[in-house]
Design a protein around this motif. Structure first.
Motif, short mmCIF file in Angstrom:
data_model
loop_
_atom_site.label_atom_id
_atom_site.label_comp_id
_atom_site.label_asym_id
_atom_site.label_seq_id
_atom_site.Cartn_x
_atom_site.Cartn_y
_atom_site.Cartn_z
N SER A 38 -7.36 0.00 -1.42
CA SER A 38 -6.83 -1.22 -0.82
C SER A 38 -5.53 -1.64 -1.48
CB SER A 38 -7.86 -2.35 -0.93
OG SER A 38 -7.29 -3.59 -0.56
N MET A 39 -5.49 -1.59 -2.80
CA MET A 39 -4.30 -2.02 -3.53
C MET A 39 -3.11 -1.12 -3.24
SD MET A 39 -3.41 -4.44 -5.66
CE MET A 39 -1.98 -4.60 -4.62
N MET A 40 -3.34 0.19 -3.29
CA MET A 40 -2.25 1.12 -3.07
C MET A 40 -1.78 1.10 -1.62
SD MET A 40 -3.43 4.31 -5.53
CE MET A 40 -1.80 5.04 -5.68
N MET A 41 -2.70 0.85 -0.70
CA MET A 41 -2.33 0.81 0.71
C MET A 41 -1.43 -0.37 1.04
SD MET A 41 -3.06 3.11 2.93
CE MET A 41 -3.17 2.21 4.48
N MET A 42 -1.51 -1.45 0.30
CA MET A 42 -0.62 -2.57 0.57
C MET A 42 0.82 -2.19 0.26
SD MET A 42 -2.57 -6.17 -0.12
CE MET A 42 -3.41 -5.89 -1.68
N SER A 43 1.04 -1.35 -0.75
CA SER A 43 2.39 -0.85 -1.03
C SER A 43 2.84 0.13 0.05
CB SER A 43 2.43 -0.17 -2.40
OG SER A 43 2.34 -1.11 -3.45
N PHE A 44 1.96 1.05 0.43
CA PHE A 44 2.35 2.02 1.45
C PHE A 44 2.50 1.35 2.82
CE2 PHE A 44 1.50 5.07 -1.78
CZ PHE A 44 2.20 6.21 -1.40
N GLY A 45 1.69 0.31 3.07
CA GLY A 45 1.87 -0.45 4.29
C GLY A 45 3.24 -1.11 4.35
N ALA A 46 3.69 -1.62 3.19
CA ALA A 46 5.02 -2.23 3.12
C ALA A 46 6.10 -1.19 3.40
CB ALA A 46 5.24 -2.86 1.75
N MET A 47 5.91 0.04 2.93
CA MET A 47 6.89 1.09 3.21
C MET A 47 7.02 1.33 4.71
SD MET A 47 6.02 3.88 0.20
CE MET A 47 7.43 4.93 0.53
N GLY A 48 5.88 1.43 5.38
CA GLY A 48 5.94 1.68 6.82
C GLY A 48 6.53 0.52 7.59
N LEU A 49 6.04 -0.68 7.34
CA LEU A 49 6.47 -1.85 8.10
C LEU A 49 7.92 -2.21 7.84
CD1 LEU A 49 5.66 -4.10 10.05
CD2 LEU A 49 4.93 -5.45 8.06
N ALA A 121 -4.71 -8.98 -5.24
CA ALA A 121 -5.53 -7.78 -5.39
C ALA A 121 -7.01 -8.11 -5.31
CB ALA A 121 -5.22 -7.11 -6.72
N ASP A 122 -7.79 -7.17 -4.83
CA ASP A 122 -9.25 -7.21 -4.79
C ASP A 122 -9.84 -8.11 -3.71
OD1 ASP A 122 -9.62 -5.45 -6.98
OD2 ASP A 122 -9.40 -7.09 -8.41
N ARG A 123 -9.01 -8.84 -2.94
CA ARG A 123 -9.62 -9.83 -2.05
C ARG A 123 -8.86 -10.06 -0.74
NH1 ARG A 123 -6.69 -12.08 -6.08
NH2 ARG A 123 -5.71 -14.13 -5.91
N VAL A 411 -12.65 -2.20 4.11
CA VAL A 411 -11.36 -2.35 4.79
C VAL A 411 -10.82 -1.02 5.29
CG1 VAL A 411 -8.97 -3.10 4.49
CG2 VAL A 411 -10.82 -4.43 3.47
N HIS A 412 -10.98 0.04 4.50
CA HIS A 412 -10.35 1.32 4.85
C HIS A 412 -11.33 2.46 5.11
CE1 HIS A 412 -6.37 -0.28 4.01
NE2 HIS A 412 -6.81 -0.76 2.87
N GLY A 413 -12.62 2.25 4.82
CA GLY A 413 -13.59 3.30 5.06
C GLY A 413 -13.43 4.49 4.14
N GLU A 414 -12.86 4.26 2.95
CA GLU A 414 -12.63 5.34 2.00
C GLU A 414 -13.03 4.89 0.60
OE1 GLU A 414 -8.73 7.74 3.32
OE2 GLU A 414 -8.37 5.59 3.03
N GLU A 415 -13.24 5.87 -0.27
CA GLU A 415 -13.49 5.60 -1.67
C GLU A 415 -12.39 6.26 -2.50
OE1 GLU A 415 -17.44 6.56 -3.01
OE2 GLU A 415 -18.28 6.20 -1.03
N GLY A 416 -11.97 5.57 -3.53
CA GLY A 416 -10.94 6.12 -4.39
C GLY A 416 -11.42 7.32 -5.20
N TYR A 417 -12.69 7.33 -5.55
CA TYR A 417 -13.24 8.39 -6.39
C TYR A 417 -14.56 8.85 -5.80
CZ TYR A 417 -9.80 6.28 -9.47
OH TYR A 417 -8.64 5.76 -9.99
N VAL A 418 -14.55 10.02 -5.19
CA VAL A 418 -15.77 10.61 -4.65
C VAL A 418 -16.29 11.59 -5.70
CG1 VAL A 418 -16.78 11.94 -2.77
CG2 VAL A 418 -14.90 10.33 -2.30
N LEU A 419 -17.35 11.23 -6.38
CA LEU A 419 -17.84 12.01 -7.50
C LEU A 419 -18.76 13.15 -7.08
CD1 LEU A 419 -18.53 9.11 -10.01
CD2 LEU A 419 -16.46 10.48 -9.72
N SER A 420 -19.13 13.17 -5.81
CA SER A 420 -19.98 14.25 -5.33
C SER A 420 -19.66 14.49 -3.87
CB SER A 420 -21.47 13.89 -5.48
OG SER A 420 -22.28 14.86 -4.84
#
Length: 424
Positions: A38-49, A121-123, A411-420
């Motif tokens: 979520s945090m990193m996507m806000m930066s990448f979202g800003a790049m696109g927009l 962040a986080d919310r 929010v994004h349907g993803e996990e930052g760290y998939v351990l398995s």
């Protein structure tokens, strides 16, 4: 056309663009593991927009061609430059293609918007953030960029290119505000908006000192390193020429953050007993913020002094959120707003030639204070209104239970760290 300077501007633009992914790593490492996407996507979202809005109409607001004597306050727009229609060709005798400057300034718009996201962040909902980013850029960043950076691409006497913060104040006080690379337009602007959004969204669940710790300090260090690398394009590139002024800005972009890094660590050691990696990264960024407006107007010695001051003060300023009760998640206020104010006001005293100690005049300090206060108030008020309107309509903040669980999957349907890779 000078091909060397054109190449210099384009390379600087690429460096500044890299700062936003660097910021994504810096911010991403500071949040909890379940919020990193979520945090990193806000930066990448800003790049696109921002990349799209800048081309469509952002440039035409930030750099309008207005008749001589007309004002650009609070903002003007130049329809002839919609979709960059008016700058597609290079005028005869131009030092560089106008599109090179367009590209360089586009990267400033991207990083400025991305900076704001650290306060929420986080919310925050991603869709609400994107709506805020688009509106805030339109009514705040683009016009403020015009106030500061609209110094002109030609010497046509029939047009006025100077923003009111530079040329307008110069007409009154004999000196214009100095903001070489964006202490007001980028850092005070983003910091004030960050404070407004932190107040609108409120505190994170369980907000208190020590409750939220960075989940990945190596990410923070990587992000800080990329930011520092890109900042050479940010500062030296603002000269728009590969010359002695650019070289001075480059050296000062080494000296000030290096000194700030040391100062932050010393404050940490005295205050908390241990110097931290996150402190080192934060100190370097604080120094980079402070030197941004001042990089071409200070000798390297005074750049070191500025870095020491910024590192120490910002290390203490990040505690304000606990004392004053606002949740600026990743210290955008303590680093960017405070650091931007320090660097901007410092010039009023130590700027080469026009500062108080060199000229004996308070005029430079006065115009620096006017510029800083104008941008701070303008950005804070409008950011608060925009954020409040979004919160009361579609909602800006996620549900408490989603915040506690971590908002990446919600929010994004993803996990930052998939351990398995085993699927249930």
């Amino acid at each position: 056309m000078d091909q060397g300077n054109t190449a210099f501007i384009l390379i600087a633009a690429a460096l500044v663009l890299l700062m936003t992914p660097g910021l994504a790593f810096f911010y991403g490492g500071l949040v909890k593991a379940k919020s990193v996407i979520s945090m990193m996507m806000m930066s990448f979202g800003a790049m696109g927009l921002m990349g799209v809005l800048w081309v469509l109409y952002g440039y035409s607001i930030a750099f309008p061609t207005t008749a001589e004597g007309t004002t650009q306050f609070p903002w003007a727009i130049d329809p002839s430059n919609f979709s960059l229609a008016g700058v597609l060709e290079t005028p005869e005798g131009a030092a560089y293609p106008p599109l090179a400057f367009v590209a360089f300034q586009a990267t400033f718009a991207i990083i400025t918007v991305a900076l704001v996201s650290g306060a929420i962040a986080d919310r925050a909902k991603f869709g609400a953030w994107m709506i805020f980013a688009g509106i805030w850029a339109t009514v705040v960043y683009f016009p403020v960029a015009s106030w500061v950076f609209n110094f002109g691409l030609a010497d046509d006497a029939s047009f006025s290119y100077g923003g009111w913060i530079t040329h307008g104040l110069q007409d009154v006080f004999g000196v214009g505000a100095i903001d070489f690379a964006g202490g007001t337009a980028v850092h005070i602007n983003a910091g004030a908006a960050a404070l407004a959004l932190a107040l609108v969204l409120g505190k994170r669940v369980g907000f208190q000192k020590g409750a939220h710790v960075p989940h990945n300090p190596p990410f923070v260090l990587l992000g800080a390193g990329l930011l520092w690398f890109g900042w050479f394009g940010f500062n030296a590139g603002s000269e728009l020429a590969a010359d002695g002024t650019a070289a001075l800005a480059f050296v000062n972009t080494i000296a000030a953050p290096a000194a700030a890094l040391l100062a932050w660590l010393i404050v940490e050691k005295i205050k908390d007993g241990k110097p931290t990696s996150v402190g080192a990264a934060s100190g370097a960024v604080a120094g980079l913020v402070a030197i941004t407006p001042a990089c071409a107007a200070l000798t390297p010695f005074w750049a070191i002094v500025l870095g020491l001051l910024a590192g120490a003060v910002c290390a203490l300023a990040i505690e304000l959120k606990f004392k004053l009760g606002f949740d600026d998640s990743l210290d955008v206020v303590g680093i960017h707003l405070v650091g931007g104010l320090i660097g901007t006001l410092y010039l009023g005293i130590f700027a080469t030639g026009t500062g108080l100690i060199n000229s004996g005049s308070f005029n430079q300090l006065i115009v620096q204070a006017i510029a800083a206060l104008a941008v701070l108030v303008y950005s804070f008020v409008l950011a608060f209104v925009i954020g409040f309107a979004i919160e009361k309509t579609i909602g800006f903040r996620v549900k408490n239970e989603d915040e506690i669980a971590g908002i990446d999957t919600v929010v994004h349907g993803e996990e930052g760290y998939v351990l398995s890779d085993v699927r249930g």
